[in-house]
Design a protein around this motif. Structure first.
Motif, PDB file in Angstrom:
ATOM      1  N   HIS A  91       0.832  -1.208   0.000  1.00 27.34           N
ATOM      2  CA  HIS A  91       0.000   0.000   0.000  1.00 27.34           C
ATOM      3  C   HIS A  91       0.866   1.257   0.000  1.00 27.34           C
ATOM      4  O   HIS A  91       0.649   2.187  -0.788  1.00 27.34           O
ATOM      5  CB  HIS A  91      -0.919  -0.030   1.230  1.00 27.34           C
ATOM      6  CG  HIS A  91      -2.026   0.966   1.206  1.00 27.34           C
ATOM      7  ND1 HIS A  91      -2.034   2.087   1.997  1.00 27.34           N
ATOM      8  CD2 HIS A  91      -3.178   1.006   0.482  1.00 27.34           C
ATOM      9  CE1 HIS A  91      -3.136   2.772   1.788  1.00 27.34           C
ATOM     10  NE2 HIS A  91      -3.854   2.138   0.878  1.00 27.34           N
ATOM     11  N   ARG A  92       1.860   1.314   0.865  1.00 27.56           N
ATOM     12  CA  ARG A  92       2.683   2.512   0.979  1.00 27.56           C
ATOM     13  C   ARG A  92       3.584   2.703  -0.233  1.00 27.56           C
ATOM     14  O   ARG A  92       3.950   3.826  -0.600  1.00 27.56           O
ATOM     15  CB  ARG A  92       3.510   2.470   2.260  1.00 27.56           C
ATOM     16  CG  ARG A  92       4.566   1.392   2.320  1.00 27.56           C
ATOM     17  CD  ARG A  92       5.194   1.301   3.712  1.00 27.56           C
ATOM     18  NE  ARG A  92       5.671   2.605   4.178  1.00 27.56           N
ATOM     19  CZ  ARG A  92       5.974   2.878   5.436  1.00 27.56           C
ATOM     20  NH1 ARG A  92       5.859   1.936   6.361  1.00 27.56           N
ATOM     21  NH2 ARG A  92       6.425   4.056   5.776  1.00 27.56           N
TER      22      ARG A  92
ATOM     23  N   TYR B  30      -0.762   3.635  10.683  1.00 21.94           N
ATOM     24  CA  TYR B  30      -1.437   2.491  10.062  1.00 21.94           C
ATOM     25  C   TYR B  30      -0.461   1.635   9.265  1.00 21.94           C
ATOM     26  O   TYR B  30      -0.713   0.458   9.031  1.00 21.94           O
ATOM     27  CB  TYR B  30      -2.582   2.972   9.170  1.00 21.94           C
ATOM     28  CG  TYR B  30      -3.761   3.468   9.963  1.00 21.94           C
ATOM     29  CD1 TYR B  30      -4.616   2.568  10.578  1.00 21.94           C
ATOM     30  CD2 TYR B  30      -3.989   4.823  10.133  1.00 21.94           C
ATOM     31  CE1 TYR B  30      -5.685   3.003  11.335  1.00 21.94           C
ATOM     32  CE2 TYR B  30      -5.055   5.277  10.890  1.00 21.94           C
ATOM     33  CZ  TYR B  30      -5.900   4.363  11.482  1.00 21.94           C
ATOM     34  OH  TYR B  30      -6.944   4.794  12.253  1.00 21.94           O
ATOM     35  N   TRP B  31       0.626   2.235   8.826  1.00 21.36           N
ATOM     36  CA  TRP B  31       1.646   1.478   8.105  1.00 21.36           C
ATOM     37  C   TRP B  31       2.677   0.846   9.041  1.00 21.36           C
ATOM     38  O   TRP B  31       3.319  -0.132   8.681  1.00 21.36           O
ATOM     39  CB  TRP B  31       2.380   2.402   7.128  1.00 21.36           C
ATOM     40  CG  TRP B  31       1.582   2.775   5.917  1.00 21.36           C
ATOM     41  CD1 TRP B  31       0.513   2.100   5.395  1.00 21.36           C
ATOM     42  CD2 TRP B  31       1.801   3.908   5.074  1.00 21.36           C
ATOM     43  NE1 TRP B  31       0.043   2.744   4.271  1.00 21.36           N
ATOM     44  CE2 TRP B  31       0.821   3.854   4.049  1.00 21.36           C
ATOM     45  CE3 TRP B  31       2.723   4.948   5.066  1.00 21.36           C
ATOM     46  CZ2 TRP B  31       0.753   4.819   3.043  1.00 21.36           C
ATOM     47  CZ3 TRP B  31       2.652   5.906   4.066  1.00 21.36           C
ATOM     48  CH2 TRP B  31       1.682   5.840   3.063  1.00 21.36           C
TER      49      TRP B  31
ATOM     50  N   ARG C  41      -5.502   5.781  -8.997  1.00 25.32           N
ATOM     51  CA  ARG C  41      -6.697   6.589  -8.777  1.00 25.32           C
ATOM     52  C   ARG C  41      -7.318   6.283  -7.415  1.00 25.32           C
ATOM     53  O   ARG C  41      -7.984   7.122  -6.823  1.00 25.32           O
ATOM     54  CB  ARG C  41      -7.714   6.302  -9.895  1.00 25.32           C
ATOM     55  CG  ARG C  41      -8.434   7.531 -10.383  1.00 25.32           C
ATOM     56  CD  ARG C  41      -9.331   7.248 -11.552  1.00 25.32           C
ATOM     57  NE  ARG C  41      -9.893   8.512 -12.041  1.00 25.32           N
ATOM     58  CZ  ARG C  41     -10.883   8.600 -12.914  1.00 25.32           C
ATOM     59  NH1 ARG C  41     -11.429   7.498 -13.393  1.00 25.32           N
ATOM     60  NH2 ARG C  41     -11.327   9.777 -13.303  1.00 25.32           N
ATOM     61  N   LEU C  42      -7.079   5.066  -6.928  1.00 27.14           N
ATOM     62  CA  LEU C  42      -7.649   4.622  -5.657  1.00 27.14           C
ATOM     63  C   LEU C  42      -6.862   3.416  -5.179  1.00 27.14           C
ATOM     64  O   LEU C  42      -6.355   2.637  -5.995  1.00 27.14           O
ATOM     65  CB  LEU C  42      -9.120   4.233  -5.831  1.00 27.14           C
ATOM     66  CG  LEU C  42      -9.939   3.932  -4.572  1.00 27.14           C
ATOM     67  CD1 LEU C  42     -10.326   5.239  -3.873  1.00 27.14           C
ATOM     68  CD2 LEU C  42     -11.192   3.134  -4.906  1.00 27.14           C
ATOM     69  N   ALA C  43      -6.754   3.256  -3.851  1.00 28.70           N
ATOM     70  CA  ALA C  43      -6.111   2.060  -3.286  1.00 28.70           C
ATOM     71  C   ALA C  43      -6.756   1.773  -1.941  1.00 28.70           C
ATOM     72  O   ALA C  43      -6.475   2.444  -0.955  1.00 28.70           O
ATOM     73  CB  ALA C  43      -4.616   2.264  -3.144  1.00 28.70           C
TER      74      ALA C  43
ATOM     75  N   HIS D   3     -10.538  -0.318   7.774  1.00 32.04           N
ATOM     76  CA  HIS D   3     -10.605  -0.182   6.312  1.00 32.04           C
ATOM     77  C   HIS D   3      -9.619   0.911   5.926  1.00 32.04           C
ATOM     78  O   HIS D   3      -9.615   1.993   6.501  1.00 32.04           O
ATOM     79  CB  HIS D   3     -12.019   0.195   5.854  1.00 32.04           C
ATOM     80  CG  HIS D   3     -12.045   0.672   4.423  1.00 32.04           C
ATOM     81  ND1 HIS D   3     -11.999  -0.197   3.377  1.00 32.04           N
ATOM     82  CD2 HIS D   3     -12.049   1.928   3.890  1.00 32.04           C
ATOM     83  CE1 HIS D   3     -12.011   0.495   2.234  1.00 32.04           C
ATOM     84  NE2 HIS D   3     -12.030   1.777   2.522  1.00 32.04           N
ATOM     85  N   LEU D   4      -8.799   0.660   4.929  1.00 31.55           N
ATOM     86  CA  LEU D   4      -7.665   1.515   4.593  1.00 31.55           C
ATOM     87  C   LEU D   4      -7.860   2.187   3.232  1.00 31.55           C
ATOM     88  O   LEU D   4      -8.368   1.575   2.294  1.00 31.55           O
ATOM     89  CB  LEU D   4      -6.400   0.649   4.556  1.00 31.55           C
ATOM     90  CG  LEU D   4      -5.036   1.331   4.485  1.00 31.55           C
ATOM     91  CD1 LEU D   4      -4.760   2.093   5.777  1.00 31.55           C
ATOM     92  CD2 LEU D   4      -3.954   0.270   4.260  1.00 31.55           C
ATOM     93  N   GLU D   5      -7.456   3.457   3.152  1.00 25.91           N
ATOM     94  CA  GLU D   5      -7.390   4.178   1.884  1.00 25.91           C
ATOM     95  C   GLU D   5      -6.021   4.828   1.760  1.00 25.91           C
ATOM     96  O   GLU D   5      -5.333   5.054   2.764  1.00 25.91           O
ATOM     97  CB  GLU D   5      -8.471   5.275   1.804  1.00 25.91           C
ATOM     98  CG  GLU D   5      -9.885   4.773   1.756  1.00 25.91           C
ATOM     99  CD  GLU D   5     -10.243   4.053   0.464  1.00 25.91           C
ATOM    100  OE1 GLU D   5      -9.519   4.225  -0.540  1.00 25.91           O
ATOM    101  OE2 GLU D   5     -11.237   3.302   0.473  1.00 25.91           O
ATOM    102  N   LEU D   6      -5.626   5.169   0.544  1.00 26.91           N
ATOM    103  CA  LEU D   6      -4.371   5.874   0.304  1.00 26.91           C
ATOM    104  C   LEU D   6      -4.673   7.317  -0.050  1.00 26.91           C
ATOM    105  O   LEU D   6      -5.514   7.595  -0.906  1.00 26.91           O
ATOM    106  CB  LEU D   6      -3.598   5.212  -0.839  1.00 26.91           C
ATOM    107  CG  LEU D   6      -2.185   5.755  -1.105  1.00 26.91           C
ATOM    108  CD1 LEU D   6      -1.298   5.572   0.123  1.00 26.91           C
ATOM    109  CD2 LEU D   6      -1.575   5.069  -2.315  1.00 26.91           C
TER     110      LEU D   6
END
Length: 447
Positions: free
Chosen positions: A241-242, A345-346, A252-254, A363-366
Protein backbone atom coordinates in the motif's frame (compact mmCIF):
# COMPACT_ATOMS: atom_id res chain seq x y z
CA UNK A 1 -47.52 33.36 11.67
CA UNK A 2 -45.78 29.99 11.80
CA UNK A 3 -43.02 28.79 9.48
CA UNK A 4 -45.48 26.36 7.91
CA UNK A 5 -47.94 29.16 7.17
CA UNK A 6 -45.24 31.39 5.70
CA UNK A 7 -44.01 28.47 3.60
CA UNK A 8 -47.53 28.00 2.22
CA UNK A 9 -47.54 31.62 1.12
CA UNK A 10 -44.18 31.25 -0.59
CA UNK A 11 -45.01 27.99 -2.35
CA UNK A 12 -48.27 29.46 -3.61
CA UNK A 13 -46.29 32.29 -5.19
CA UNK A 14 -43.74 29.84 -6.59
CA UNK A 15 -46.46 27.61 -8.02
CA UNK A 16 -48.08 30.64 -9.66
CA UNK A 17 -44.80 31.75 -11.26
CA UNK A 18 -43.17 28.44 -12.15
CA UNK A 19 -46.09 26.02 -12.30
CA UNK A 20 -47.92 23.86 -9.78
CA UNK A 21 -45.81 20.85 -10.75
CA UNK A 22 -42.73 22.52 -9.23
CA UNK A 23 -44.14 22.32 -5.70
CA UNK A 24 -44.85 19.15 -3.72
CA UNK A 25 -46.33 18.72 -0.26
CA UNK A 26 -47.05 14.99 -0.26
CA UNK A 27 -46.23 13.79 3.30
CA UNK A 28 -44.30 10.71 2.16
CA UNK A 29 -42.19 12.75 -0.24
CA UNK A 30 -41.52 15.34 2.44
CA UNK A 31 -40.26 12.71 4.87
CA UNK A 32 -38.11 11.06 2.20
CA UNK A 33 -36.43 14.26 1.00
CA UNK A 34 -35.97 15.58 4.53
CA UNK A 35 -33.54 12.74 5.31
CA UNK A 36 -30.21 11.57 3.95
CA UNK A 37 -27.76 8.73 4.63
CA UNK A 38 -26.93 9.95 8.13
CA UNK A 39 -28.41 6.65 9.30
CA UNK A 40 -24.91 5.24 8.74
CA UNK A 41 -24.00 6.87 12.03
CA UNK A 42 -25.73 5.32 15.05
CA UNK A 43 -25.24 8.65 16.83
CA UNK A 44 -27.07 10.57 14.12
CA UNK A 45 -29.63 7.80 13.77
CA UNK A 46 -30.63 8.60 17.35
CA UNK A 47 -30.57 12.37 16.87
CA UNK A 48 -31.99 12.86 13.36
CA UNK A 49 -34.07 9.77 12.54
CA UNK A 50 -36.21 9.89 9.41
CA UNK A 51 -39.44 11.76 10.13
CA UNK A 52 -38.28 13.76 13.14
CA UNK A 53 -37.43 16.90 11.14
CA UNK A 54 -39.56 17.42 8.06
CA UNK A 55 -39.79 20.28 5.58
CA UNK A 56 -43.14 21.92 4.80
CA UNK A 57 -42.71 21.84 1.04
CA UNK A 58 -40.43 20.71 -1.78
CA UNK A 59 -39.63 23.11 -4.63
CA UNK A 60 -38.04 21.83 -7.85
CA UNK A 61 -36.42 24.55 -9.98
CA UNK A 62 -35.24 23.77 -13.50
CA UNK A 63 -32.98 26.74 -14.19
CA UNK A 64 -30.36 28.59 -12.22
CA UNK A 65 -32.36 31.80 -12.31
CA UNK A 66 -35.37 29.98 -10.91
CA UNK A 67 -33.25 29.03 -7.89
CA UNK A 68 -32.41 32.70 -7.34
CA UNK A 69 -36.07 33.68 -7.76
CA UNK A 70 -37.27 31.11 -5.21
CA UNK A 71 -34.66 32.29 -2.71
CA UNK A 72 -35.74 35.90 -3.18
CA UNK A 73 -39.37 35.07 -2.39
CA UNK A 74 -38.40 32.89 0.58
CA UNK A 75 -36.16 35.68 1.89
CA UNK A 76 -39.00 38.18 1.71
CA UNK A 77 -41.21 35.91 3.82
CA UNK A 78 -38.49 34.64 6.21
CA UNK A 79 -38.83 31.03 5.11
CA UNK A 80 -35.86 28.67 5.73
CA UNK A 81 -34.45 26.81 2.73
CA UNK A 82 -32.33 23.63 2.61
CA UNK A 83 -30.66 22.81 -0.74
CA UNK A 84 -30.61 19.12 -1.63
CA UNK A 85 -29.17 16.89 -4.33
CA UNK A 86 -29.55 13.11 -4.30
CA UNK A 87 -29.53 12.83 -0.50
CA UNK A 88 -26.44 10.63 -0.35
CA UNK A 89 -24.68 12.71 2.32
CA UNK A 90 -23.80 10.89 5.53
CA UNK A 91 -23.82 13.67 8.11
CA UNK A 92 -27.38 14.99 8.19
CA UNK A 93 -26.38 17.98 6.06
CA UNK A 94 -29.76 18.10 4.31
CA UNK A 95 -31.90 17.85 7.47
CA UNK A 96 -34.45 20.71 7.64
CA UNK A 97 -34.27 21.38 11.39
CA UNK A 98 -36.71 24.29 11.19
CA UNK A 99 -39.11 23.21 8.43
CA UNK A 100 -39.52 25.46 5.43
CA UNK A 101 -38.51 24.49 1.91
CA UNK A 102 -36.39 21.65 0.57
CA UNK A 103 -34.88 22.94 -2.67
CA UNK A 104 -34.54 19.85 -4.89
CA UNK A 105 -31.81 20.77 -7.39
CA UNK A 106 -31.85 17.62 -9.50
CA UNK A 107 -33.53 19.48 -12.38
CA UNK A 108 -30.33 21.46 -12.93
CA UNK A 109 -28.50 18.69 -14.77
CA UNK A 110 -26.90 20.17 -17.90
CA UNK A 111 -23.33 18.98 -18.62
CA UNK A 112 -20.74 20.45 -20.99
CA UNK A 113 -17.06 19.71 -21.59
CA UNK A 114 -15.53 23.05 -22.47
CA UNK A 115 -12.86 23.81 -25.04
CA UNK A 116 -10.25 24.19 -22.28
CA UNK A 117 -10.96 20.63 -21.11
CA UNK A 118 -12.72 21.66 -17.92
CA UNK A 119 -16.27 20.51 -17.36
CA UNK A 120 -19.30 22.60 -16.49
CA UNK A 121 -22.33 20.97 -14.87
CA UNK A 122 -25.55 21.97 -13.21
CA UNK A 123 -25.59 21.31 -9.48
CA UNK A 124 -28.14 18.50 -9.87
CA UNK A 125 -26.21 16.50 -12.46
CA UNK A 126 -25.31 13.01 -11.25
CA UNK A 127 -21.63 12.15 -11.03
CA UNK A 128 -22.27 8.96 -13.02
CA UNK A 129 -23.50 11.01 -16.01
CA UNK A 130 -20.79 13.63 -15.59
CA UNK A 131 -18.06 10.99 -15.65
CA UNK A 132 -19.65 9.32 -18.70
CA UNK A 133 -19.75 12.61 -20.62
CA UNK A 134 -16.16 13.37 -19.61
CA UNK A 135 -14.88 9.95 -20.70
CA UNK A 136 -16.71 10.21 -24.03
CA UNK A 137 -14.85 13.49 -24.59
CA UNK A 138 -11.53 11.82 -23.74
CA UNK A 139 -11.28 13.37 -20.27
CA UNK A 140 -10.99 12.13 -16.68
CA UNK A 141 -12.54 13.98 -13.75
CA UNK A 142 -9.93 14.90 -11.18
CA UNK A 143 -12.05 13.40 -8.39
CA UNK A 144 -15.40 11.72 -7.93
CA UNK A 145 -17.01 10.35 -4.75
CA UNK A 146 -17.34 6.72 -3.74
CA UNK A 147 -21.11 7.25 -3.96
CA UNK A 148 -21.07 7.98 -7.67
CA UNK A 149 -24.85 8.37 -7.82
CA UNK A 150 -24.55 11.63 -5.90
CA UNK A 151 -24.97 15.01 -7.59
CA UNK A 152 -22.01 17.25 -8.23
CA UNK A 153 -23.60 20.01 -6.14
CA UNK A 154 -23.88 17.60 -3.24
CA UNK A 155 -20.30 16.43 -3.69
CA UNK A 156 -18.95 19.99 -3.75
CA UNK A 157 -21.23 21.22 -0.98
CA UNK A 158 -20.97 18.26 1.37
CA UNK A 159 -18.28 15.86 0.19
CA UNK A 160 -14.53 16.01 0.35
CA UNK A 161 -12.44 13.22 -1.16
CA UNK A 162 -12.79 10.14 -3.33
CA UNK A 163 -11.45 8.39 -6.40
CA UNK A 164 -8.63 10.60 -7.67
CA UNK A 165 -7.71 12.07 -4.29
CA UNK A 166 -4.30 10.35 -4.19
CA UNK A 167 -3.14 12.59 -7.04
CA UNK A 168 -5.46 15.59 -6.81
CA UNK A 169 -6.33 16.06 -3.13
CA UNK A 170 -9.82 17.05 -1.98
CA UNK A 171 -12.57 19.21 -3.42
CA UNK A 172 -10.81 22.24 -1.91
CA UNK A 173 -7.46 21.63 -3.62
CA UNK A 174 -8.01 23.17 -7.05
CA UNK A 175 -10.65 20.77 -8.35
CA UNK A 176 -13.25 23.56 -8.53
CA UNK A 177 -12.35 26.48 -10.80
CA UNK A 178 -15.69 28.31 -10.86
CA UNK A 179 -19.05 28.31 -9.11
CA UNK A 180 -22.35 30.00 -9.83
CA UNK A 181 -24.11 30.76 -6.57
CA UNK A 182 -27.55 32.12 -5.64
CA UNK A 183 -27.27 34.14 -2.40
CA UNK A 184 -30.08 34.31 0.16
CA UNK A 185 -30.13 38.10 0.39
CA UNK A 186 -33.38 39.02 -1.36
CA UNK A 187 -31.64 40.16 -4.54
CA UNK A 188 -32.72 37.37 -6.87
CA UNK A 189 -29.25 37.49 -8.44
CA UNK A 190 -26.66 34.91 -9.40
CA UNK A 191 -22.99 35.33 -8.52
CA UNK A 192 -19.94 33.86 -10.24
CA UNK A 193 -16.89 33.11 -8.10
CA UNK A 194 -13.56 31.73 -9.25
CA UNK A 195 -10.29 30.47 -7.80
CA UNK A 196 -9.89 30.88 -4.04
CA UNK A 197 -13.20 32.76 -3.91
CA UNK A 198 -14.87 29.35 -4.29
CA UNK A 199 -13.54 28.09 -0.92
CA UNK A 200 -16.37 29.46 1.32
CA UNK A 201 -18.88 27.45 -0.75
CA UNK A 202 -17.02 24.11 -0.78
CA UNK A 203 -18.02 21.67 1.98
CA UNK A 204 -20.17 24.44 3.48
CA UNK A 205 -23.53 22.60 3.25
CA UNK A 206 -25.12 25.51 1.38
CA UNK A 207 -25.02 28.01 4.27
CA UNK A 208 -23.15 30.60 2.18
CA UNK A 209 -25.47 30.38 -0.82
CA UNK A 210 -26.99 27.77 -3.10
CA UNK A 211 -24.53 26.47 -5.69
CA UNK A 212 -26.37 26.21 -9.02
CA UNK A 213 -23.54 25.16 -11.34
CA UNK A 214 -19.87 24.25 -11.13
CA UNK A 215 -16.80 24.13 -13.33
CA UNK A 216 -14.29 21.43 -12.39
CA UNK A 217 -10.93 20.30 -13.68
CA UNK A 218 -10.32 17.24 -15.83
CA UNK A 219 -7.23 15.51 -17.23
CA UNK A 220 -6.72 13.65 -20.50
CA UNK A 221 -8.31 10.22 -20.02
CA UNK A 222 -6.07 7.34 -18.99
CA UNK A 223 -6.52 3.60 -19.26
CA UNK A 224 -7.48 2.45 -15.76
CA UNK A 225 -7.32 -1.14 -14.56
CA UNK A 226 -8.91 -2.71 -11.46
CA UNK A 227 -6.34 -4.83 -9.64
CA UNK A 228 -7.33 -7.16 -6.77
CA UNK A 229 -4.69 -8.62 -4.46
CA UNK A 230 -4.80 -10.73 -1.30
CA UNK A 231 -2.40 -11.09 1.64
CA UNK A 232 -2.09 -13.25 4.74
CA UNK A 233 -1.34 -10.32 7.04
CA UNK A 234 -1.95 -6.60 7.57
CA UNK A 235 1.78 -5.88 7.50
CA UNK A 236 2.20 -7.57 4.13
CA UNK A 237 -0.73 -5.61 2.68
CA UNK A 238 0.47 -2.21 3.92
CA UNK A 239 4.01 -2.89 2.70
CA UNK A 240 2.54 -2.73 -0.80
CA UNK A 241 0.00 0.00 0.00
CA UNK A 242 2.68 2.51 0.98
CA UNK A 243 4.84 1.69 -2.07
CA UNK A 244 2.03 2.73 -4.42
CA UNK A 245 3.00 6.37 -3.81
CA UNK A 246 6.31 5.63 -5.58
CA UNK A 247 4.70 4.59 -8.86
CA UNK A 248 5.47 6.77 -11.91
CA UNK A 249 1.71 7.33 -12.32
CA UNK A 250 -0.23 7.45 -9.08
CA UNK A 251 -3.23 5.14 -8.66
CA UNK A 252 -6.70 6.59 -8.78
CA UNK A 253 -7.65 4.62 -5.66
CA UNK A 254 -6.11 2.06 -3.29
CA UNK A 255 -8.41 0.44 -0.71
CA UNK A 256 -7.65 -2.29 1.80
CA UNK A 257 -9.69 -4.33 4.28
CA UNK A 258 -9.07 -6.73 7.10
CA UNK A 259 -10.65 -10.21 6.70
CA UNK A 260 -13.67 -9.39 8.89
CA UNK A 261 -14.80 -6.76 6.37
CA UNK A 262 -14.12 -8.78 3.23
CA UNK A 263 -17.19 -11.11 3.08
CA UNK A 264 -19.69 -8.25 2.71
CA UNK A 265 -17.86 -6.39 -0.07
CA UNK A 266 -19.96 -6.06 -3.23
CA UNK A 267 -17.70 -7.50 -5.92
CA UNK A 268 -17.95 -10.17 -8.58
CA UNK A 269 -14.34 -11.19 -7.89
CA UNK A 270 -13.95 -14.23 -5.65
CA UNK A 271 -12.33 -12.94 -2.44
CA UNK A 272 -10.95 -15.10 0.35
CA UNK A 273 -12.59 -14.04 3.67
CA UNK A 274 -9.53 -15.35 5.52
CA UNK A 275 -7.20 -12.91 3.77
CA UNK A 276 -6.65 -9.16 3.66
CA UNK A 277 -7.97 -7.56 0.48
CA UNK A 278 -6.13 -4.79 -1.41
CA UNK A 279 -7.86 -3.20 -4.40
CA UNK A 280 -6.22 -0.66 -6.71
CA UNK A 281 -7.43 1.44 -9.62
CA UNK A 282 -4.14 1.59 -11.47
CA UNK A 283 -2.97 3.25 -14.67
CA UNK A 284 -2.37 0.45 -17.18
CA UNK A 285 1.38 1.01 -17.54
CA UNK A 286 1.89 0.51 -13.78
CA UNK A 287 -0.02 -2.77 -13.38
CA UNK A 288 2.98 -5.02 -13.91
CA UNK A 289 4.97 -3.14 -11.26
CA UNK A 290 2.07 -3.39 -8.78
CA UNK A 291 1.76 -7.12 -9.36
CA UNK A 292 5.50 -7.53 -8.78
CA UNK A 293 5.19 -5.66 -5.48
CA UNK A 294 2.30 -7.92 -4.44
CA UNK A 295 4.21 -11.12 -5.19
CA UNK A 296 7.38 -9.83 -3.51
CA UNK A 297 5.35 -9.16 -0.34
CA UNK A 298 4.02 -12.73 -0.33
CA UNK A 299 0.60 -11.80 -1.67
CA UNK A 300 -1.34 -13.03 -4.67
CA UNK A 301 -3.03 -11.21 -7.54
CA UNK A 302 -6.68 -12.27 -7.62
CA UNK A 303 -7.87 -10.32 -10.64
CA UNK A 304 -6.86 -7.78 -13.26
CA UNK A 305 -9.93 -6.21 -14.89
CA UNK A 306 -9.42 -3.76 -17.75
CA UNK A 307 -13.07 -2.77 -18.26
CA UNK A 308 -13.69 0.79 -17.02
CA UNK A 309 -16.94 -0.38 -15.41
CA UNK A 310 -14.86 -2.70 -13.23
CA UNK A 311 -13.02 0.31 -11.81
CA UNK A 312 -16.37 1.86 -10.93
CA UNK A 313 -17.30 -1.28 -9.00
CA UNK A 314 -14.01 -1.10 -7.14
CA UNK A 315 -14.59 2.58 -6.36
CA UNK A 316 -17.94 1.64 -4.82
CA UNK A 317 -16.09 -0.38 -2.18
CA UNK A 318 -14.01 2.53 -0.94
CA UNK A 319 -14.07 5.04 1.93
CA UNK A 320 -17.04 4.38 4.24
CA UNK A 321 -18.83 1.91 1.95
CA UNK A 322 -17.37 -1.26 3.53
CA UNK A 323 -18.75 0.02 6.85
CA UNK A 324 -22.20 0.32 5.31
CA UNK A 325 -21.92 -3.17 3.80
CA UNK A 326 -21.05 -4.54 7.25
CA UNK A 327 -24.00 -2.73 8.83
CA UNK A 328 -26.36 -4.00 6.15
CA UNK A 329 -25.22 -7.59 6.57
CA UNK A 330 -25.47 -7.57 10.38
CA UNK A 331 -28.59 -5.60 11.23
CA UNK A 332 -28.79 -7.33 14.59
CA UNK A 333 -25.72 -5.37 15.74
CA UNK A 334 -24.79 -1.70 15.62
CA UNK A 335 -21.47 -0.61 14.14
CA UNK A 336 -19.88 2.83 13.93
CA UNK A 337 -16.73 4.21 12.32
CA UNK A 338 -14.34 7.09 12.79
CA UNK A 339 -12.45 8.69 9.90
CA UNK A 340 -8.78 8.78 10.79
CA UNK A 341 -5.37 9.03 9.20
CA UNK A 342 -1.65 8.81 9.79
CA UNK A 343 1.44 6.76 9.08
CA UNK A 344 0.83 4.67 12.21
CA UNK A 345 -1.44 2.49 10.06
CA UNK A 346 1.65 1.48 8.10
CA UNK A 347 3.93 0.98 11.11
CA UNK A 348 1.88 -0.08 14.16
CA UNK A 349 -1.83 -0.47 13.46
CA UNK A 350 -2.36 -2.40 16.71
CA UNK A 351 -1.97 0.86 18.64
CA UNK A 352 -4.97 2.24 16.74
CA UNK A 353 -7.06 -0.85 17.35
CA UNK A 354 -6.64 -0.33 21.11
CA UNK A 355 -8.45 3.04 21.01
CA UNK A 356 -11.79 1.24 21.31
CA UNK A 357 -12.74 -2.00 23.01
CA UNK A 358 -12.74 -4.85 20.54
CA UNK A 359 -13.39 -6.15 18.14
CA UNK A 360 -11.96 -3.25 16.11
CA UNK A 361 -11.47 -3.53 12.35
CA UNK A 362 -9.77 -1.27 9.84
CA UNK A 363 -10.61 -0.18 6.31
CA UNK A 364 -7.67 1.51 4.59
CA UNK A 365 -7.39 4.18 1.88
CA UNK A 366 -4.37 5.87 0.30
CA UNK A 367 -4.16 9.66 0.36
CA UNK A 368 -1.54 12.00 -1.12
CA UNK A 369 1.15 11.31 1.47
CA UNK A 370 -0.30 9.01 4.12
CA UNK A 371 -3.01 6.42 4.71
CA UNK A 372 -6.55 7.22 5.77
CA UNK A 373 -8.55 4.59 7.64
CA UNK A 374 -12.05 3.92 8.85
CA UNK A 375 -11.83 2.51 12.36
CA UNK A 376 -14.84 0.23 12.84
CA UNK A 377 -16.18 -0.93 16.21
CA UNK A 378 -19.43 -1.99 17.85
CA UNK A 379 -21.55 0.94 19.03
CA UNK A 380 -22.41 1.44 22.68
CA UNK A 381 -23.05 5.18 23.09
CA UNK A 382 -22.13 8.62 21.77
CA UNK A 383 -19.87 9.05 24.79
CA UNK A 384 -17.97 5.89 23.82
CA UNK A 385 -17.51 7.18 20.26
CA UNK A 386 -16.32 10.66 21.25
CA UNK A 387 -14.01 9.32 23.95
CA UNK A 388 -11.85 7.94 21.17
CA UNK A 389 -10.95 11.38 19.78
CA UNK A 390 -8.41 12.38 22.47
CA UNK A 391 -6.97 8.85 22.34
CA UNK A 392 -6.35 9.20 18.61
CA UNK A 393 -4.69 12.54 19.33
CA UNK A 394 -2.41 10.96 21.92
CA UNK A 395 -1.00 8.45 19.43
CA UNK A 396 -0.62 10.99 16.62
CA UNK A 397 -3.54 9.85 14.47
CA UNK A 398 -5.63 12.56 12.82
CA UNK A 399 -9.37 12.19 13.27
CA UNK A 400 -12.56 13.54 11.77
CA UNK A 401 -15.90 12.63 13.30
CA UNK A 402 -18.69 11.63 10.89
CA UNK A 403 -21.17 11.84 13.77
CA UNK A 404 -22.05 15.55 13.67
CA UNK A 405 -23.78 17.78 11.11
CA UNK A 406 -21.92 21.05 11.61
CA UNK A 407 -19.80 22.81 9.00
CA UNK A 408 -16.24 21.81 9.88
CA UNK A 409 -14.03 23.25 7.17
CA UNK A 410 -12.88 26.88 6.89
CA UNK A 411 -15.40 27.70 9.60
CA UNK A 412 -14.32 31.30 10.21
CA UNK A 413 -14.31 32.06 6.48
CA UNK A 414 -17.67 30.37 5.93
CA UNK A 415 -19.19 32.24 8.87
CA UNK A 416 -17.96 35.59 7.57
CA UNK A 417 -19.25 34.99 4.03
CA UNK A 418 -22.59 33.67 5.33
CA UNK A 419 -23.22 36.95 7.14
CA UNK A 420 -23.17 38.71 3.76
CA UNK A 421 -24.75 36.06 1.53
CA UNK A 422 -27.43 35.00 4.04
CA UNK A 423 -27.97 37.95 6.41
CA UNK A 424 -31.12 36.47 7.95
CA UNK A 425 -29.54 33.05 8.50
CA UNK A 426 -32.24 31.21 6.54
CA UNK A 427 -30.05 28.76 4.63
CA UNK A 428 -29.74 25.25 6.08
CA UNK A 429 -30.34 26.37 9.63
CA UNK A 430 -28.51 24.59 12.44
CA UNK A 431 -25.47 23.61 10.37
CA UNK A 432 -23.28 26.62 11.16
CA UNK A 433 -22.38 27.03 14.80
CA UNK A 434 -19.56 28.15 17.07
CA UNK A 435 -20.13 25.10 19.25
CA UNK A 436 -19.25 22.41 16.69
CA UNK A 437 -16.63 19.74 17.16
CA UNK A 438 -14.66 21.74 14.62
CA UNK A 439 -12.03 19.62 12.93
CA UNK A 440 -9.49 21.54 10.87
CA UNK A 441 -7.72 18.27 10.07
CA UNK A 442 -10.30 17.18 7.52
CA UNK A 443 -7.57 16.95 4.87
CA UNK A 444 -5.93 14.09 6.79
CA UNK A 445 -3.10 12.61 4.78
CA UNK A 446 -3.76 14.61 1.60
CA UNK A 447 -0.98 17.16 1.69
Amino acid sequence: MTTSQRTSQVTALVADRLGADRVETDPAALVKLSSDWSRMSPVLQEKVPSGRYVADAIVRPRTEQEVADVLAVAYEHDVPVVPRGAGTGNYGQATPFTGGIILDLRGLDAIEVRADGNLRAGAGARMTRIDKVAREAGRDLWIFPSTKGSTIGGFIGGGSAGTGTIEHGTTSDGFVTELTVAPMDGSGRLLTVTGEETLPYIHAYGVTGVVTSVVVRTDPARDWVAVYAAFDSWDAMVSVHRRLLDLPVLPRLASGDEPALVPTLTTNVQLDPAQHSLRVIAEASTVAEIESLVVAAGGSVRARLEDYAATDLLSGMSYNHPVYFLQRAHRDRSWFHMETGGELYWSDADRVRKVYDGPVWLHLELMGNAPLAMVVAEYVSEEQVLAGIPRFDEIGVGVHSPHQWYVDRNVELVTAVARDRDPKGLLNQGKLTDHALVDTRINIGVR
